[in-house]
Design an enzyme around this catalytic site. Sequence first.
Site, PDB file in Angstrom:
ATOM      1  N   LYS A  62      -8.006  -2.988 -12.439  1.00  0.00           N
ATOM      2  CA  LYS A  62      -7.733  -1.634 -12.939  1.00  0.00           C
ATOM      3  C   LYS A  62      -8.799  -1.185 -13.949  1.00  0.00           C
ATOM      4  O   LYS A  62      -9.675  -1.951 -14.319  1.00  0.00           O
ATOM      5  CB  LYS A  62      -6.337  -1.609 -13.573  1.00  0.00           C
TER       6      LYS A  62
HETATM    7  C1  LIG Z   1       0.063   2.654  -7.612  1.00  0.00           C
HETATM    8  C2  LIG Z   1       0.434   1.328  -8.202  1.00  0.00           C
HETATM    9  N1  LIG Z   1       1.599   1.187  -8.830  1.00  0.00           N
HETATM   10  C3  LIG Z   1       1.977   0.033  -9.378  1.00  0.00           C
HETATM   11  C4  LIG Z   1       1.196  -1.071  -9.307  1.00  0.00           C
HETATM   12  C5  LIG Z   1       1.673  -2.370  -9.886  1.00  0.00           C
HETATM   13  O1  LIG Z   1       0.849  -2.798 -10.913  1.00  0.00           O
HETATM   14  P1  LIG Z   1       0.950  -4.289 -11.449  1.00  0.00           P
HETATM   15  O2  LIG Z   1       0.126  -5.122 -10.538  1.00  0.00           O
HETATM   16  O3  LIG Z   1       0.400  -4.219 -12.825  1.00  0.00           O
HETATM   17  O4  LIG Z   1       2.368  -4.673 -11.417  1.00  0.00           O
HETATM   18  C6  LIG Z   1      -0.023  -0.997  -8.668  1.00  0.00           C
HETATM   19  C7  LIG Z   1      -0.881  -2.157  -8.561  1.00  0.00           C
HETATM   20  O5  LIG Z   1      -1.896  -2.212  -7.949  1.00  0.00           O
HETATM   21  C8  LIG Z   1      -0.425   0.238  -8.091  1.00  0.00           C
HETATM   22  O6  LIG Z   1      -1.579   0.346  -7.445  1.00  0.00           O
END
Ligand SMILES: Cc1ncc(COP(=O)(O)O)c(C=O)c1O
Length: 726
Positions: A522
């Site tokens: 990210k």
């Molecule tokens: C659009 C979106 N929402 C939520 C998430 C979840 O993030 P995390 O991996 O920090 O749980 C991601 C992860 O890539 C994502 O791309």
Amino acid sequence: MKILVTGGAGYLGCWVTYELLQKGHKVRIFDRMCFGFPEEADWLKNTDVEIIQGDIRHWQEFPDLFNEMDVVVHLAGLANDPTCALCPITAREVNVDSTIELARQSSQKGVKKFIFASTCAVYGKGIGDWLDEDSPTNPISTFSQTKREAEEKLQKLAHEKFSPIIARFSTLFGYSPRMRFDLAINQMVSTAKRQKRIEVRGGGNQWRPFLHVRDCARAISLMCEAQQNEIHNQIFNIGHNSLNKKIIDLAQEIASVVHGTEIDVVRDDEDLRTFRVQFQKFITQFHFQPEYTIQNALQEISDWLERYPHEDPFFDKYINVLQFKKLKKIPVQEGGEPTAPLFIPLAKPVMGRDEEETVIQAMRSGWLTSGHNIHAFEQNFASTVGASEGVAVSSCTAAIHLCLVEAGIKAGDEVITPPITWVSTINTLLNMGVKPVFVDVDPLTYNIDPQQIEEKITEKTKAIIPVDLAGHPCELDEIQKVADKYHLHLIEDAAHALGAMYRSRKIGSIAKRTCFSFYATKNITTIEGGMITLSDTEEAKYLRILATNGLTDTAWDRYGRSAFLRPQELITAGFKYAMSNISASIGMEQIKKLHSFNSVRQRLATRYFYSLSEIDEIILPTVKDYVQHAWHLFIIRINPQKVNKTRDEIAFMLRQENIGTGIHFYGVHLHPYVQQVCGVRPEDCPTATQISNEILSLPLHPLLTEENVQYIVDAIKKVIYYIRHH
Ligand SMILES: Cc1ncc(COP(=O)(O)O)c(C=O)c1O
């Protein structure tokens, strides 16, 4: 004997194979055939020859390559200065890394001798006169440096049953069925014959040793047959003392035979390489005498030029560097060279000294899980995105889950979300017994289409989770209006949108609850991590309690220096979702760099727009003029009306060009499991269904250089133009 000859269909390889066959050996050739099959080498069609077409960089694709082989003669490689100078990374990959891998494999598979084609050019700017195998090397070109590096590494692989042998060849000359005219003598003869002119570069006083290609092939066959202990891990200069020549003398020798030839000495091109080489070791040990002279080569090349009166000796396939340039323009799938010399990944975290130091500090502090960094990071983050509160958690998934719980969403409820998102949103809902209701996406931004939300609202609908896909904010104002009208909670999934703005307001400060992700790829990372931003302090407190098992205190509150020990109180069924102190320490460093990271992302995205705009087959991302994009992803779309290949085929071709791509995302509603449990069908979200097979994310991260972007653009153009014309 059974002998594997890599590059066995090449200039030298053809003759090596010939010599070995003459002596009754069986030959397996491993050759990329990038110069085509050498038709004049009839002997390659002999039943004792097995030809395997392949690239030494991809030896893994040929697991049986070394089986039953007694000797490996490793000739394949980038074989001269200009080719290696054109692409030093590939030169190293081919001449060093792949060579060493081949040697390792040979050793493991019981091959006894590994004869490596090196070069007398390792003496480079020769230190001393009459250089022998013990003289210091001084390679000054990428070609000779890679050969020297491989020599050193190979010698370290030697053991009782495996003998690397380093053969340092003179500059070769003469006819071969795979003809080369980029070798000094062959070049001089052909220009003398065709243009009555010889160009001497570098002044002409530099020394070089020469050897006829057939004599060199014979020398190799002698080494193949030698007793292993006689040549174990030895270096041999391959040539003859009498064939050391000054370039100017060589030119004069040729000019004297080809009447009317003028010699043109180019002095400004200072060629620093000069080496006069001593070949006594090989001559004595193998009783080696060359059988071919420069006069023979003159005749052979004259014959060739007469045989092919319309053939240009300076055409691509006779000049290695030109052929290599040509291969770069051909897709790998068709036998070409990858556009990018090294793999360019889709994403890459930026972790520097600052992050390393802060992690060490946090580790040494003894506070690994809870600790002072968490609060500091929460505050810092919240103020960066213009929120009053930040709640640091272990992931964005956890953030969304906590927001849902805190909002009182429970089993049997419905939550609206777009299908073009990461699966974790849907997983969270399903695990809670909540039904995800999918609303199709806008065909330009691929974000939830606010116009379609209302029609999906039922009495059970409790919340909307829109996603700022790729970093482009969703239509927050319109979504908020619908949420307000139906008293729905708005939980914004801003996993991609750190640093983005919507109508001059920062993402993180608009929706009642915004969830961010600090996953490794990210815009900033804490390795794993997430954050909820909001404005209500009491709610933030409650979210922190939910994230720490439903307890009022963390370990930091209980056991820290200033802690006041009291019985903890469990006030709700909580979760173990808190961020660790170490992650928060990384976050503290990363958040400082957000602006510079995002500026690079923005600049690279602009480069993509500029460079890809004229390609009809590609639809570029849309950016609404009232948003500031965070450019977490650069998602292009393959226009199926214009290309007769699928997105997946194009992604595969780009992968072969060393370009990593991604799919963000394949509609969640298309997963059979989701269809089964949610009763959703592809036609319920037609836009999402269509784009799921058309979108492709290009590499985008702060470590990507302008040169990388150029490679990516060139690879896309190469692949698309190729498809267009086939
Ligand atoms: C659009 C979106 N929402 C939520 C998430 C979840 O993030 P995390 O991996 O920090 O749980 C991601 C992860 O890539 C994502 O791309």
